[in-house]
Motif scaffolding. Structure first.
Motif: not given
Length: 790
Positions: A416-419, A573-581, A586-588, A610-614
């Protein structure tokens, strides 16, 4: 009464030829079962120990010596009733006292009881029924107090159940019987219920808490009973209103037992897919469970304690659905069940059983995208419900809330904390302090804090706690635990106000890369294949196959700073990963060219991703075969302009997924709309429509008076102004206009869209200019030809 009870217990006979005192003891116990006085247990503890020992000895004796004595049977039923009350209705009685009363000391008693059961040739025999009650009470006790699962008595009982009942042909015979659509009551014998209820119930309570090795694996058990079990559940999930009480009992404990196979040994979760032979069968099972939890007459019999079949059934149906949802590759199927969110919400808000409420909320958090969660407006209730339980558990000496340990609550909240909506509600309720208090005892808290720290308000709350900030810095430098150090680095990274001013001079002499691959390690196999193909194509590629050590955030940042482009490997799994986020964001920030690729079938990006990749184009590695997908990826990597690539545009899919995600307008390329291509020609209405089209609802209110030129000036202000001052001013203005804080992710997404739109406008102008030049040249040539002819 105390003295009389002690005297009666002292002379209880073991021979059925003597029955003195049995009726009197029965009367005292039945009165106690009505009154539930805790003082009776404390005052008569030694006598109760003698009574429980007497009862086990009677059960272990040859039943033909006493089974026809009504007084014996009545007393044994009264003791069984007393024992169940002892488990559930005496919270002020110490667990150790309960264990001493309920667990026999002599293993031979258990051996003798099972020897009698195995000798029995009658399908309906009072002895089987009585023994079932006693073993059921042991199961209830172990379920409520899993610390006693290692008891030699409990282990011996469950070894008998596994060897002599579960893994036998007779068990399969009873399962096949249950596959009839119209079941005669005659099949529900004492023996059949012993197999279907008592055996599975005991193994469930044992296996969900047991950490040691068990002679059979979950896979072996499901290979043996799985197909017949699925058939039984599928058939009867369509006929719920025809269930008898006996069928309800059987199905409850069968579902309960299979759920144990999915949570083998407590924290060690068995991969759910390995327990079912195909995804189709697993989807069929999900549908059956959803039909069961949607049957509203069950709701009325849910109790606050685990004492009715309906309570147990709902608990384990939701438990199974939660485990399957957390496997994540079937989220799309859950989202296709249109009525499921409302069913879960109804259960969560009305059930009197806290664990059932918690499971329903966690499933909602797993399967719903951010927009749908906002639509249902459940984040407030969910957050208050969770934090009330968490705080009570934290203050309680046992660190439990009504037998739910803090560790389980924290595992549930980790997802839930990822939401984003939950993060904001946590900030609004100012609940960060309780996590900081718990951080010394529970490592998972740091992962939760890392997720929460993507929220700007929570960042401020964390920064203001100087003691905890000092603790984070110390852990980041000194902690020996690699996982802990990675989480603390992640939190500290998020708490830095900006990373744009990072020094890059020391990187100038280091190797640079064409591409960085950002991925979840769950997708490592296919990402390694992609990496190898890109290297073969002559590209310099950076990828972390070794899961970086040391300051992973700094290493990640250097990799991004040394790369020209980032390939984002999208999956749940990518979306839920703190590290991936953190990596993607940062790349953005560094304005790397972003190339998304889709790795998970049916996955629909939402939230921060979704917001990041637009509206970036993506390469679908699910739809295309691998070789073709690599070709498309290379085309996209080498393309000068994303919008002219031949790969599939990322858009909300039609159908149920788009409906559940509640996208106001499906994502589409700008050329398909009626808005002028040149951003400088946009009116206020054009800007408003464009923001709505891209799901920037809050921005559409914030920039209500902004036209195309204003949008460009706003973007220049964001790019060129002093970051901290600009963000503070924007937040103040947002509060004034919308009464809400502005999402940093949404703001970043807006900047990305403006830059792309400016680029499209420039390219459109260049193409029009070249076209006009070509037309002028053609006209000149035509005129020259005419002159020559003349």
């Amino acid at each position: 009464m105390k003295n009389n009870f002690e005297q009666l217990i002292d002379v209880l006979p073991l021979s059925s030829s003597f029955t003195f005192g049995i009726c009197e003891v029965t009367t005292i116990l039945e009165r106690q079962n009505n009154d539930l006085f805790s003082s009776f247990i404390s005052e008569s503890y030694q006598s109760l120990l003698k009574l429980e020992s007497w009862a086990w000895k009677v059960l272990s004796k040859d039943s033909c010596q006493w089974i026809n004595q009504p007084n014996y049977l009545t007393l044994l039923y009264a003791v069984a009733h007393f024992n169940k009350n002892l488990i559930y209705n005496y919270e002020d009685i110490d667990d150790e006292i309960k264990a001493n009363l309920l667990l026999p000391n002599d293993l031979e008693l258990i051996n003798d009881i099972f020897e009698q059961i195995n000798r029995n040739k009658e399908e309906n025999h009072p002895f089987i029924h009585i023994v079932s009650l006693w073993f059921d009470n042991l199961s209830f006790f172990v379920h409520e107090h899993p610390q006693y699962e290692a008891s030699p008595i409990v282990s011996l009982v469950n070894e008998y159940f596994r060897r002599d009942y579960l893994m036998t042909e007779q068990f399969l015979v009873y399962l096949v019987q249950l596959q009839q659509t119209k079941l005669p009551q005659s099949i529900f014998t004492d023996e059949q219920l012993f197999y279907m209820r008592t055996c599975t119930f005991s193994l469930n309570s044992y296996l969900t808490s047991k950490s040691q090795e068990f002679p059979s694996t979950p896979q072996e058990i499901m290979e043996y009973i799985g197909n017949d079990f699925i058939q039984v559940i599928d058939i009867h999930s369509h006929l719920i209103d025809m269930w008898s009480e006996q069928l309800l009992t059987c199905l409850t404990h069968l579902i309960e037992f299979v759920s144990a196979c999915c949570s083998w040994g407590g924290d060690k979760i068995t991969p759910i897919n390995s327990l079912f032979s195909s995804e189709t069968i697993l989807c069929s099972y999900i549908s059956a469970l959803i039909r069961i939890i949607s049957y509203k007459p069950f709701y009325e019999r849910i109790q606050a304690q685990w004492t009715t079949n309906e309570t147990i059934l709902m608990d384990f149906c939701l438990f199974s659905l939660k485990n399957i949802a957390q496997a994540q590759n079937l989220i799309w199927f859950f989202r296709s069940k249109i009525s499921l969110p409302n069913t879960l919400l109804y259960i969560a808000e009305l059930s009197v059983h806290d664990k059932i409420c918690l499971r329903a909320y966690v499933i909602l958090g797993e399967i719903l995208c951010n927009e749908r969660l906002k639509d249902l407006q459940i984040t407030a209730n969910l957050s208050r419900f969770f934090y009330d339980m968490l705080e009570q558990a934290w203050r309680h000496p046992t660190k439990k809330y009504k037998q739910i340990p803090i560790s389980q609550l924290l595992r549930s909240f980790s997802t839930l904390s990822k939401i984003d909506a939950i993060q904001q509600k946590t900030a609004d309720l100012n609940k960060i302090s309780i996590f900081i208090e718990m951080s010394d005892q529970y490592t998972i808290v740091f992962d939760i804090l890392w997720a929460l720290s993507f929220n700007q308000d929570i960042q401020q709350q964390l920064r203001s706690n100087t003691i905890f900030m000092s603790k984070l810095v110390h852990l980041a430098k000194e902690c020996d635990n690699e996982k802990m150090r990675k989480m603390t680095h992640g939190i500290l990274w998020n708490l830095e106000s900006t990373h744009q001013d990072r020094r890059l001079s020391e990187l100038l002499d280091k190797t640079s890369f064409d591409i960085m691959i950002s991925y979840s390690h769950k997708d490592e196999v296919i990402c390694k294949q992609i990496y190898e193909e890109l290297v073969k194509a002559g590209l310099r590629v950076w990828i972390d196959f070794d899961q970086m050590h040391g300051n992973v955030m700094d290493a990640m940042a250097q990799a991004i700073e040394r790369s020209h482009m980032i390939v984002i490997c999208m999956s749940e799994q990518y979306r839920r990963s703190n590290y991936c986020r953190a990596e993607a964001h940062y790349a953005f920030q560094r304005e790397l060219k972003i190339v998304p690729i889709l790795l998970q079938e049916h996955y629909q990006p939402d939230g921060w991703l979704l917001f990041l990749i637009g509206q970036l184009l993506y390469v679908d590695f699910v739809k295309h075969d691998f070789a073709r997908a690599i070709e498309l990826l290379l085309d996209e990597i080498r393309a000068d302009d994303f919008s002219e690539s031949s790969v599939t545009p990322l858009r909300s899919r039609t159908g149920t997924v788009a409906v559940l995600c509640n996208a106001q307008t499906p994502m589409k390329t700008l050329s398909a709309s009626n808005i002028p291509r040149n951003i400088r020609d946009w009116t206020k209405a054009n800007v408003h429509d464009w923001l709505i089209e891209h799901n920037l609802m809050q921005m559409s209110q914030f920039l209500i008076n902004c036209d195309g030129h204003g949008l460009i000036h706003f973007n220049d202000y964001l790019k060129n102004g002093e970051t901290k001052q600009v963000l503070n001013l924007i937040q103040e203005e947002s509060y004034r206009i919308t009464n809400e804080s502005l999402s940093l992710v949404e703001l970043s997404y807006l900047q990305s869209l403006i830059e792309k739109q400016k680029h499209l406008s420039e390219r459109s102008f260049c193409r029009r200019f070249r076209r006009d030049n070509r037309n002028t040249t053609r006209r000149k040539k035509s005129l020259l030809s005419c002159c020559r002819l003349m």
